[in-house]
Scaffold this motif. Structure first.
Motif, PDB file in Angstrom:
ATOM      1  N   ARG A  54       1.185  -1.598  -0.281  1.00 46.82           N
ATOM      2  CA  ARG A  54      -0.171   0.069  -0.341  1.00 46.82           C
ATOM      3  C   ARG A  54       0.655   1.251  -0.139  1.00 46.82           C
ATOM      4  O   ARG A  54       0.776   2.090  -0.333  1.00 46.82           O
ATOM      5  CB  ARG A  54      -0.935  -0.064   1.276  1.00 46.82           C
ATOM      6  N   LEU A  82       2.498   1.636  -4.029  1.00 48.39           N
ATOM      7  CA  LEU A  82       1.464   2.079  -4.334  1.00 48.39           C
ATOM      8  C   LEU A  82       1.422   3.504  -4.212  1.00 48.39           C
ATOM      9  O   LEU A  82       0.798   4.339  -4.727  1.00 48.39           O
ATOM     10  CB  LEU A  82       0.331   1.190  -3.862  1.00 48.39           C
ATOM     11  N   LYS A  83       1.166   4.161  -2.933  1.00 46.75           N
ATOM     12  CA  LYS A  83       1.239   5.261  -2.589  1.00 46.75           C
ATOM     13  C   LYS A  83       1.933   6.266  -2.669  1.00 46.75           C
ATOM     14  O   LYS A  83       2.236   7.262  -3.743  1.00 46.75           O
ATOM     15  CB  LYS A  83       0.599   5.952  -1.024  1.00 46.75           C
ATOM     16  N   LYS A 118       3.712   5.729  -5.310  1.00 49.17           N
ATOM     17  CA  LYS A 118       4.193   6.124  -7.134  1.00 49.17           C
ATOM     18  C   LYS A 118       2.103   6.958  -7.321  1.00 49.17           C
ATOM     19  O   LYS A 118       2.690   6.756  -8.668  1.00 49.17           O
ATOM     20  CB  LYS A 118       4.187   5.024  -7.773  1.00 49.17           C
ATOM     21  N   ASN A 162      -0.051   6.349  -7.314  1.00 50.38           N
ATOM     22  CA  ASN A 162      -1.564   4.444  -7.583  1.00 50.38           C
ATOM     23  C   ASN A 162      -2.591   5.119  -6.326  1.00 50.38           C
ATOM     24  O   ASN A 162      -1.667   4.273  -5.179  1.00 50.38           O
ATOM     25  CB  ASN A 162      -0.993   3.298  -7.828  1.00 50.38           C
ATOM     26  N   GLN A 183      -4.604   2.231  -5.832  1.00 51.17           N
ATOM     27  CA  GLN A 183      -5.205   1.208  -4.954  1.00 51.17           C
ATOM     28  C   GLN A 183      -4.922   1.061  -4.325  1.00 51.17           C
ATOM     29  O   GLN A 183      -4.065   1.316  -3.617  1.00 51.17           O
ATOM     30  CB  GLN A 183      -4.311   0.186  -6.486  1.00 51.17           C
ATOM     31  N   GLN A 210      -5.516   2.760  -1.757  1.00 52.79           N
ATOM     32  CA  GLN A 210      -5.357   3.611  -0.202  1.00 52.79           C
ATOM     33  C   GLN A 210      -6.764   4.011   0.457  1.00 52.79           C
ATOM     34  O   GLN A 210      -6.607   5.437   1.210  1.00 52.79           O
ATOM     35  CB  GLN A 210      -5.484   5.080  -1.156  1.00 52.79           C
TER      36      GLN A 210
END
Length: 70
Positions: free
Chosen positions: A24, A27-28, A30, A32, A34, A36
């Motif tokens: 997670r 992803l954050k 970058k 993204n 998803q 979050q």
């Protein structure tokens, strides 16, 4: 060295959640969106493990990741 998949157990839950939190954060970082919103939630993972829906990847006795079983 042994690399294999096995069904996840409740003993794996905290390790699985740690891996999810690390993913997670990546992803954050970058940008993204998803995951979050907080999912997958721990209770969902617990229920999935109890139902036999998750496998974990083991390498040399270390849990490296989780995979949906279905």
């Amino acid at each position: 060295m042994a690399i294999y998949l096995r069904r996840a157990t409740l003993d794996d839950l905290q390790s699985v959640m740690t891996i999810i939190e690390q993913a997670r954060a990546q992803l954050k970082e970058k940008g993204n969106p998803q995951w979050q919103d907080g999912h997958p939630f721990q209770k969902t993972m617990e229920n999935d493990i109890k139902a036999g829906y998750n496998c974990v990847l083991i390498d040399n006795q270390k849990l490296l990741g989780r995979l949906p079983y279905n």
